[in-house]
Scaffold this motif. Structure first.
Motif, mmCIF file in Angstrom:
data_model
loop_
_atom_site.group_PDB
_atom_site.id
_atom_site.type_symbol
_atom_site.label_atom_id
_atom_site.label_comp_id
_atom_site.label_asym_id
_atom_site.label_seq_id
_atom_site.Cartn_x
_atom_site.Cartn_y
_atom_site.Cartn_z
ATOM 1 N N GLY A 272 0.827 -1.206 0.000
ATOM 2 C CA GLY A 272 0.000 0.000 0.000
ATOM 3 C C GLY A 272 0.855 1.247 0.000
ATOM 4 N N ASN A 273 0.220 2.397 -0.126
ATOM 5 C CA ASN A 273 0.986 3.640 -0.220
ATOM 6 C C ASN A 273 1.776 3.941 1.048
ATOM 7 O OD1 ASN A 273 -2.019 4.149 0.350
ATOM 8 N ND2 ASN A 273 -1.123 6.033 1.169
ATOM 9 N N HIS A 274 1.256 3.551 2.226
ATOM 10 C CA HIS A 274 2.010 3.785 3.459
ATOM 11 C C HIS A 274 3.198 2.837 3.585
ATOM 12 C CE1 HIS A 274 -0.126 6.845 5.916
ATOM 13 N NE2 HIS A 274 -1.104 6.576 5.064
ATOM 14 N N ASP A 275 3.194 1.748 2.813
ATOM 15 C CA ASP A 275 4.342 0.851 2.771
ATOM 16 C C ASP A 275 5.387 1.336 1.768
ATOM 17 O OD1 ASP A 275 2.898 -0.986 4.473
ATOM 18 O OD2 ASP A 275 1.792 -1.605 2.683
ATOM 19 N N ALA A 276 4.937 1.999 0.723
ATOM 20 C CA ALA A 276 5.829 2.371 -0.377
ATOM 21 C C ALA A 276 6.404 3.773 -0.251
ATOM 22 C CB ALA A 276 5.075 2.255 -1.709
ATOM 23 N N LEU A 277 5.690 4.676 0.437
ATOM 24 C CA LEU A 277 6.078 6.079 0.475
ATOM 25 C C LEU A 277 6.216 6.565 1.914
ATOM 26 C CD1 LEU A 277 3.476 7.431 -2.124
ATOM 27 C CD2 LEU A 277 5.867 6.849 -2.584
ATOM 28 N N PRO A 278 7.236 7.335 2.234
ATOM 29 C CA PRO A 278 7.313 7.943 3.559
ATOM 30 C C PRO A 278 6.038 8.724 3.878
ATOM 31 C CG PRO A 278 9.417 8.176 2.454
ATOM 32 C CD PRO A 278 8.450 7.607 1.435
ATOM 33 N N HIS A 282 4.650 10.869 0.275
ATOM 34 C CA HIS A 282 5.776 11.592 -0.312
ATOM 35 C C HIS A 282 6.731 10.654 -1.054
ATOM 36 C CE1 HIS A 282 5.106 14.864 2.941
ATOM 37 N NE2 HIS A 282 4.550 15.227 1.795
ATOM 38 N N GLY A 283 6.963 10.945 -2.314
ATOM 39 C CA GLY A 283 7.967 10.217 -3.074
ATOM 40 C C GLY A 283 9.339 10.778 -2.763
ATOM 41 N N SER A 284 9.735 10.671 -1.492
ATOM 42 C CA SER A 284 10.922 11.383 -1.001
ATOM 43 C C SER A 284 12.098 10.473 -0.696
ATOM 44 C CB SER A 284 10.554 12.175 0.258
ATOM 45 O OG SER A 284 10.029 11.328 1.263
ATOM 46 N N HIS A 285 12.051 9.216 -1.137
ATOM 47 C CA HIS A 285 13.209 8.348 -0.941
ATOM 48 C C HIS A 285 14.418 8.985 -1.618
ATOM 49 C CE1 HIS A 285 11.450 4.930 1.073
ATOM 50 N NE2 HIS A 285 10.457 4.897 0.206
ATOM 51 N N GLY A 286 15.505 9.045 -0.915
ATOM 52 C CA GLY A 286 16.703 9.661 -1.473
ATOM 53 C C GLY A 286 16.914 11.087 -1.023
ATOM 54 N N ASP A 287 15.917 11.698 -0.360
ATOM 55 C CA ASP A 287 16.105 13.045 0.167
ATOM 56 C C ASP A 287 16.961 12.938 1.428
ATOM 57 O OD1 ASP A 287 15.627 15.410 1.884
ATOM 58 O OD2 ASP A 287 14.206 15.984 0.312
ATOM 59 N N PRO A 288 18.190 13.439 1.406
ATOM 60 C CA PRO A 288 19.096 13.231 2.547
ATOM 61 C C PRO A 288 18.619 13.902 3.827
ATOM 62 C CG PRO A 288 20.058 14.754 0.946
ATOM 63 C CD PRO A 288 18.846 14.170 0.305
ATOM 64 N N TYR A 289 17.964 15.062 3.716
ATOM 65 C CA TYR A 289 17.504 15.750 4.921
ATOM 66 C C TYR A 289 16.415 14.935 5.612
ATOM 67 C CZ TYR A 289 15.420 19.175 8.056
ATOM 68 O OH TYR A 289 14.925 19.810 9.172
ATOM 69 N N LEU A 290 15.424 14.468 4.847
ATOM 70 C CA LEU A 290 14.326 13.716 5.442
ATOM 71 C C LEU A 290 14.797 12.352 5.947
ATOM 72 C CD1 LEU A 290 11.413 14.573 2.980
ATOM 73 C CD2 LEU A 290 11.809 15.486 5.278
ATOM 74 N N ALA A 291 15.738 11.741 5.235
ATOM 75 C CA ALA A 291 16.271 10.459 5.692
ATOM 76 C C ALA A 291 16.984 10.610 7.027
ATOM 77 C CB ALA A 291 17.216 9.886 4.644
ATOM 78 N N LYS A 316 -3.280 16.696 0.642
ATOM 79 C CA LYS A 316 -4.532 16.279 0.017
ATOM 80 C C LYS A 316 -4.610 16.674 -1.454
ATOM 81 C CE LYS A 316 -7.572 16.068 4.057
ATOM 82 N NZ LYS A 316 -8.830 16.571 4.668
ATOM 83 N N GLN A 317 -4.098 17.843 -1.774
ATOM 84 C CA GLN A 317 -4.191 18.343 -3.148
ATOM 85 C C GLN A 317 -3.009 17.920 -4.013
ATOM 86 O OE1 GLN A 317 -4.743 22.579 -2.642
ATOM 87 N NE2 GLN A 317 -6.491 22.280 -1.256
ATOM 88 N N ALA A 318 -2.099 17.154 -3.427
ATOM 89 C CA ALA A 318 -0.946 16.610 -4.154
ATOM 90 C C ALA A 318 -0.082 17.693 -4.782
ATOM 91 C CB ALA A 318 -1.407 15.627 -5.223
ATOM 92 N N THR A 319 0.051 18.815 -4.089
ATOM 93 C CA THR A 319 0.912 19.881 -4.607
ATOM 94 C C THR A 319 2.364 19.724 -4.151
ATOM 95 O OG1 THR A 319 0.313 21.295 -2.724
ATOM 96 C CG2 THR A 319 -0.993 21.522 -4.745
ATOM 97 N N ASP A 320 2.615 18.726 -3.291
ATOM 98 C CA ASP A 320 3.980 18.490 -2.815
ATOM 99 C C ASP A 320 4.285 16.993 -2.839
ATOM 100 O OD1 ASP A 320 6.511 19.026 -1.687
ATOM 101 O OD2 ASP A 320 5.734 18.773 0.354
ATOM 102 N N PRO A 321 4.164 16.336 -3.996
ATOM 103 C CA PRO A 321 4.296 14.877 -4.037
ATOM 104 C C PRO A 321 5.687 14.367 -3.683
ATOM 105 C CG PRO A 321 4.248 15.774 -6.255
ATOM 106 C CD PRO A 321 3.892 16.899 -5.336
ATOM 107 N N ARG A 322 6.717 15.156 -3.886
ATOM 108 C CA ARG A 322 8.075 14.701 -3.581
ATOM 109 C C ARG A 322 8.520 15.084 -2.177
ATOM 110 N NH1 ARG A 322 10.721 12.967 -8.044
ATOM 111 N NH2 ARG A 322 11.896 11.826 -6.453
ATOM 112 N N GLY A 323 7.679 15.816 -1.439
ATOM 113 C CA GLY A 323 7.995 16.156 -0.063
ATOM 114 C C GLY A 323 8.977 17.296 0.105
ATOM 115 N N THR A 324 9.241 18.049 -0.955
ATOM 116 C CA THR A 324 10.191 19.159 -0.829
ATOM 117 C C THR A 324 9.614 20.283 0.026
ATOM 118 O OG1 THR A 324 9.375 20.043 -2.939
ATOM 119 C CG2 THR A 324 11.342 18.657 -3.009
ATOM 120 N N GLY A 325 8.317 20.542 -0.125
ATOM 121 C CA GLY A 325 7.680 21.550 0.710
ATOM 122 C C GLY A 325 7.646 21.130 2.169
ATOM 123 N N TYR A 326 7.436 19.844 2.403
ATOM 124 C CA TYR A 326 7.449 19.318 3.766
ATOM 125 C C TYR A 326 8.839 19.466 4.386
ATOM 126 C CZ TYR A 326 7.359 15.759 7.469
ATOM 127 O OH TYR A 326 7.478 15.093 8.658
#
Length: 583
Positions: A272-278, A282-291, A316-326
């Motif tokens: 599921g999405n909670h298994d695949a995405l942080p 967020h498609g943020s795998h590889g983001d060194p800060y979040l890791a 909710k609106q998917a304006t930050d799918p890669r988690g950069t805003g987060y």
């Protein structure tokens, strides 16, 4: 379709095993857990080793039908009429016959033969509640963005395993249960700690649902913040104001060791999405800060309501799918963070990590090896597969998560073509499809970063693919945390049922038994029967044992501020007989 059909081309060489129910029960030809691997480059080929036989002993006496241990007999129900409500034993939910796809014929109960029976778990959301990247503070805007029961996901899930282990076969036919399938969101934060807990819940073992400082809990529930339920404190928080109890020792009990017996059936896994995405979005795998933040020693616990709304809207609106805003949001609030104990076990896990955990012999339980996944999935970077359920039925597990980010789903062209080929290759078998997302929540066609040129396909396109094959009986999924059963009908009389099941984290915390039967009159019936965990409906605040916590898990979920009261669905979405024409 003949019950002695030949195996389809893609299943040639697959071993079979016949399992016979005891005297008086319905006979069932079954291949317990033999992986039926697709023949293209995206999954394993060749013959799989047989799965170890179940520890479950088939009773000698006739079983069918029975209701004990299911929601046909009783369902947890609130006592009183307002405020915080304790739970007790309520009346069961009756079975509803649904005839939108075919008219049920009289006398079918005397003619029917069992084809297969299994149990669906979905949306367990095993949660490391002390994880630094959690979004609990969104509760400043949305009361249900944090749930008071979240610290008890592990004992709650173990109690569900105990319920399945106590079942006396399938409730309608008495046939043996073949397997358990999880349909995703097995974990909550995409953390290694949670993945280990999930594997042990399912296959058995000792679990300590704790991270960080092993001596005590560090998180929002002992923060002193009135935004969250402070169970062991005298702080008059917002939850106590609406009746939540003061429970000394709750947090110490919540992070204490739990023991899971493991399922006494083979089990399969769907992602599921909670298994695949942080954080599931967020498609943020590889983001060194979040890791680094995931395993680090700083945790944000409070923001303003306006800030919470802005961040939640972005999700909710998917304006930050890669988690950069987060990431930027966390950096801006660095001074507001509190100190916690760092822990490398909280690191996000990758797709390869997820597959390796399933392939680890330490977590094999009663099998099958890999729980549906194979080394070919690991080599190809895929998380979809097919397997033979019984002599007459093939199961297909899809990966509907979108690596590009956001919690809604889709499938890529390669997977859709594989699905179409697998359906064609197995046209002499009935098919049940499993996924995390529902047809209506597969609307996210954001490109996969690993395959930027590959088109993504919606749920409507998957429905069309399934409807083109008359042997498809059901599409079983979760994600929406609600019981919903939807009929799908195509031209030429082809049809199937989509069965979406409520989660095990939000009230009413359910799993579902599914039975497939041939009525021997030109129709098939799909029976669905909901089950609760084995924990008692009534809680005892002095009982903080593993079982007592599982009971409390249910009660807290019912009373969680902002919780939806409609997730059980209507009567026709719960215990049902779903009739459809034979293909």
């Amino acid at each position: 379709m003949s019950r002695t059909r030949s195996v389809a081309a893609s299943a040639q060489g697959v071993h079979r095993r016949t399992v016979l129910a005891a005297a008086g029960a319905v006979s069932l030809s079954a291949g317990l857990g033999y992986a039926l691997r697709p023949t293209d480059s995206h999954a394993a080929t060749g013959t799989e080793a047989p799965v170890a036989a179940s520890r479950k002993v088939t009773p000698a006496a006739p079983l069918a039908p029975y209701t004990k241990g299911t929601t046909l007999a009783s369902v947890a129900a609130p006592l009183g009429s307002s405020g915080y409500r304790r739970l007790g034993d309520g009346p069961g939910w009756k079975r509803v016959v649904r005839s939108e796809l075919a008219a049920p014929k009289s006398g079918r109960a005397d003619r029917r033969t069992a084809l297969a029976a299994f149990v669906q778990f979905t949306d367990l959301h095993l949660t490391d509640v002390q994880h630094p990247l959690r979004l609990e503070y969104l509760r400043a805007h949305d009361p249900h963005a944090w749930r008071p029961q979240e610290a008890l996901t592990v004992p709650g899930a173990v109690s569900l395993v105990e319920r399945v282990n106590a079942l006396r076969g399938a409730p309608v036919t008495g046939a043996p249960l073949h397997f358990v399938m999880t349909t995703g969101d097995n974990t909550d934060n995409n953390a290694h700690s949670e993945l280990e807990w999930f594997m042990k819940v399912m296959s058995g073992g000792r679990i300590t649902p704790d991270s960080g400082d092993p001596r005590h809990y560090e998180g929002v529930q002992n923060s002193g913040l009135k935004l969250y339920w402070q169970p062991g404190s005298t702080v008059r928080d917002g939850d106590k104001a609406v009746g939540f109890p003061h429970l000394a020792g709750f947090l110490a009990a919540a992070i204490r060791e739990v023991r899971s017996p493991g399922l006494n059936l083979p089990w399969y896994s769907t992602v599921g999405n909670h298994d695949a995405l942080p954080l599931g979005c967020h498609g943020s795998h590889g983001d060194p800060y979040l890791a680094e933040a995931a395993i680090g020693g700083r945790k944000l616990m409070s923001v303003t309501a306006a800030e919470a709304k802005k961040l939640q809207d972005a999700v909710k609106q998917a304006t930050d799918p890669r988690g950069t805003g987060y990431r930027d949001f966390l950096k801006a609030h660095a001074r507001s963070m509190r100190s916690v104990t760092p822990d490398e076990k909280r690191a996000p896990y990758t797709q390869a990590d997820y597959l390796k955990a399933h392939l680890d012999p330490a977590y094999q339980g009663l099998g099958p090896a890999g729980h549906g996944y194979s080394s070919a999935n690991l080599d190809a970077g895929t998380q979809y597969y097919a397997f033979r359920v019984s002599e007459d039925v093939v199961g297909i597990s899809l990966d509907t998560t979108d690596p590009g980010g956001h919690y809604e789903g889709s499938v890529g062209t390669a997977q859709l073509k594989w699905l179409q080929k697998t359906l064609k290759d197995n046209q002499d078998s009935y098919v049940v499809v499993f996924s995390h997302h529902t047809s209506r929540t597969m609307t996210n066609t954001r490109p996969d970063p690993a395959h930027p040129g590959e088109r993504r396909h919606t749920g409507a396109e998957v429905v069309s693919a399934l409807a083109a094959h008359p042997n498809v009986l059901a599409w079983v999924n979760g994600h929406v945390h609600k019981n919903v059963i939807t009929p799908h009908q195509a031209s030429g009389g082809r049809s199937f049922w989509e069965i979406s099941t409520a989660s095990h984290i939000d009230h009413p915390q359910l799993a579902r038994i599914v039975e497939l039967v041939d009525n021997k009159d030109g129709t098939i019936s799909v029976f669905t029967t909901l089950i609760e965990s084995a924990a008692p409906h009534r809680t005892d605040y002095a009982d903080l044992s593993q079982t007592g916590l599982a009971a409390l898990y249910r009660e807290l979920a019912y009373n969680a501020p902002g919780a939806h009261r409609t997730l059980a669905g209507d009567a026709g979405d719960r215990n049902t007989e779903l009739v459809l024409k034979k293909g």
